[in-house]
Write a protein that holds these residues in place. Structure first.
Motif, PDB file in Angstrom:
ATOM      1  N   PRO A 153       0.796  -1.237   0.000  1.00 48.26           N
ATOM      2  CA  PRO A 153       0.000   0.000   0.000  1.00 48.26           C
ATOM      3  C   PRO A 153       0.825   1.284   0.000  1.00 48.26           C
ATOM      4  N   PRO A 154       0.166   2.423  -0.291  1.00 49.54           N
ATOM      5  CA  PRO A 154       0.839   3.722  -0.205  1.00 49.54           C
ATOM      6  C   PRO A 154       0.979   4.167   1.249  1.00 49.54           C
ATOM      7  N   VAL A 155       1.542   5.355   1.471  1.00 48.69           N
ATOM      8  CA  VAL A 155       1.753   5.873   2.836  1.00 48.69           C
ATOM      9  C   VAL A 155       0.458   5.827   3.651  1.00 48.69           C
ATOM     10  N   ALA A 170      13.238  14.402   6.273  1.00 50.74           N
ATOM     11  CA  ALA A 170      13.034  12.965   6.499  1.00 50.74           C
ATOM     12  C   ALA A 170      13.463  12.527   7.903  1.00 50.74           C
ATOM     13  N   ASN A 171      14.518  13.164   8.426  1.00 55.62           N
ATOM     14  CA  ASN A 171      15.023  12.738   9.737  1.00 55.62           C
ATOM     15  C   ASN A 171      14.239  13.320  10.912  1.00 55.62           C
ATOM     16  N   ILE A 199       0.285  16.410   6.531  1.00 54.81           N
ATOM     17  CA  ILE A 199       1.252  16.304   5.426  1.00 54.81           C
ATOM     18  C   ILE A 199       0.721  15.348   4.358  1.00 54.81           C
ATOM     19  N   VAL A 200       0.205  14.192   4.798  1.00 53.80           N
ATOM     20  CA  VAL A 200      -0.297  13.189   3.853  1.00 53.80           C
ATOM     21  C   VAL A 200      -1.542  13.704   3.128  1.00 53.80           C
ATOM     22  N   LEU A 201      -2.449  14.314   3.889  1.00 54.07           N
ATOM     23  CA  LEU A 201      -3.699  14.820   3.287  1.00 54.07           C
ATOM     24  C   LEU A 201      -3.435  15.920   2.262  1.00 54.07           C
ATOM     25  N   LEU A 243       6.552   7.911   6.117  1.00 55.04           N
ATOM     26  CA  LEU A 243       6.990   9.172   5.501  1.00 55.04           C
ATOM     27  C   LEU A 243       8.515   9.246   5.438  1.00 55.04           C
ATOM     28  N   THR A 244       9.175   8.667   6.448  1.00 57.89           N
ATOM     29  CA  THR A 244      10.644   8.640   6.448  1.00 57.89           C
ATOM     30  C   THR A 244      11.149   7.814   5.260  1.00 57.89           C
TER      31      THR A 244
END
Length: 311
Positions: free
Chosen positions: A50-52, A149-150, A163-165, A200-201
């Motif tokens: 699946p995606p994030v 990313a960190n 962030i995802v939305l 997300l990382t």
């Protein structure tokens, strides 16, 4: 407007296909959740990543349709992994646990990137026989977030969800696409902070696919012509990376065509898997091939007629 969550298909899926939880790492907090449907005698099934924002349920329409045609299908959800090598090692252990030597992978967005990285990681002792990459990418730098990313692990869940939305379609969409977005928002709500932060990382950590390591794998690239989170540059990069790949284009479908254009997506998956019929890497029960072939031909003729009508 019929919601996916209360649809008969989804409820039939939830009541007939059991969710399994498997631990393959020393750390028992790392749990793989998966649906494994279809004939267990098949040793080279198709596995959906699946995606994030997704869980193993987001591919329920593929599980129902493909198992109906005699395929073995596994749809899974990853545990919390913070780097790509750790993910690849965990996934390899999962395949060992399931006693699967080689598999076909269908990956959506992040799932597609992870599928490519796993194929690359295992290229010396190949575990991936073919790839279907849906709205996917080959280089994380396209998101321009390698510098953050960190720090995802520090962010609260509500900020990560925001962030995802931000990548979900905000413009006008048809009712089926609106239902798909609602369903994915619902799935996103079920993920906790570490699930989201780790995905997300992986999605934004500085990394790219090395195509020379996976050049012998059969690939189908599936993408949409309407608005999705993927830029035109990212799509072009995928075509360049896999010049011999089959291309499966959907006129519309947004970020989640497997939910809102499932009949077309399922047809393209069948066409991709058909090249392995009659080999030891077939994902289908051999007794079911002739009926499935006829259905694919019928659907193919109908979709060809439809596209002729559109022109």
């Amino acid at each position: 407007m019929e919601e996916i969550r209360v649809s008969p298909d989804y409820n039939w899926f939830r009541s007939t296909v059991p969710l399994k939880r498997i631990i393959v790492d020393d750390d028992d907090s790392k749990v793989w959740s998966l649906y494994d449907a279809g004939p267990k005698s098949i040793r080279c099934p198709i596995i959906f990543l699946p995606p994030v924002s997704g869980t193993a349920e987001v591919f329920f329409q593929q599980v129902l349709a493909l198992t109906g045609w005699g395929y073995r299908v596994i749809s899974l959800q990853y545990p919390v992994y913070w780097d790509l090598l750790e993910f690849c090692d965990g996934f390899r252990k999962l395949l060992d646990h399931l006693q699967l030597d080689k598999v076909h992978l269908f990956g959506a967005s992040l799932g597609g990137f992870l599928a490519q990285k796993f194929a690359e990681c295992t290229h010396k002792s190949p575990r991936v026989h073919s790839l279907v990459l849906c709205n996917s990418f080959s280089d994380t730098s396209i998101f321009n977030q390698t510098w953050t990313a960190n720090s995802f692990w520090l962010m609260p869940a509500f900020m990560l969800k925001k962030i995802v939305l931000g990548n979900f379609s905000s413009g006008p969409v048809d009712p089926k696409m609106a239902d798909a977005i609602d369903f994915m928002v619902d799935r996103l709500e079920s993920l906790n902070q570490s699930d989201l932060a780790s995905r997300l990382t992986l999605n934004c950590q500085n990394s790219y696919v090395e195509p020379h390591k996976i050049k012998d794998i059969a690939v189908t690239i599936m993408d949409v012509f309407d608005q999705s989170a993927l830029s035109l540059e990212a799509k072009e990069e995928m075509y360049k990376l896999y010049p011999n790949a089959r291309r499966a284009h959907l006129k519309t479908g947004g970020n989640f065509p497997y939910l809102c254009r499932s009949a077309e997506v399922n047809l393209y998956i069948q066409i991709h898997l058909r090249q392995f019929h009659g080999t030891r890497y077939a994902a289908i029960n051999p007794a079911m091939i002739s009926a499935e072939e006829l259905e694919v031909q019928k659907s193919h003729q109908t979709s060809s007629r439809d596209s002729d009508d559109d022109q």
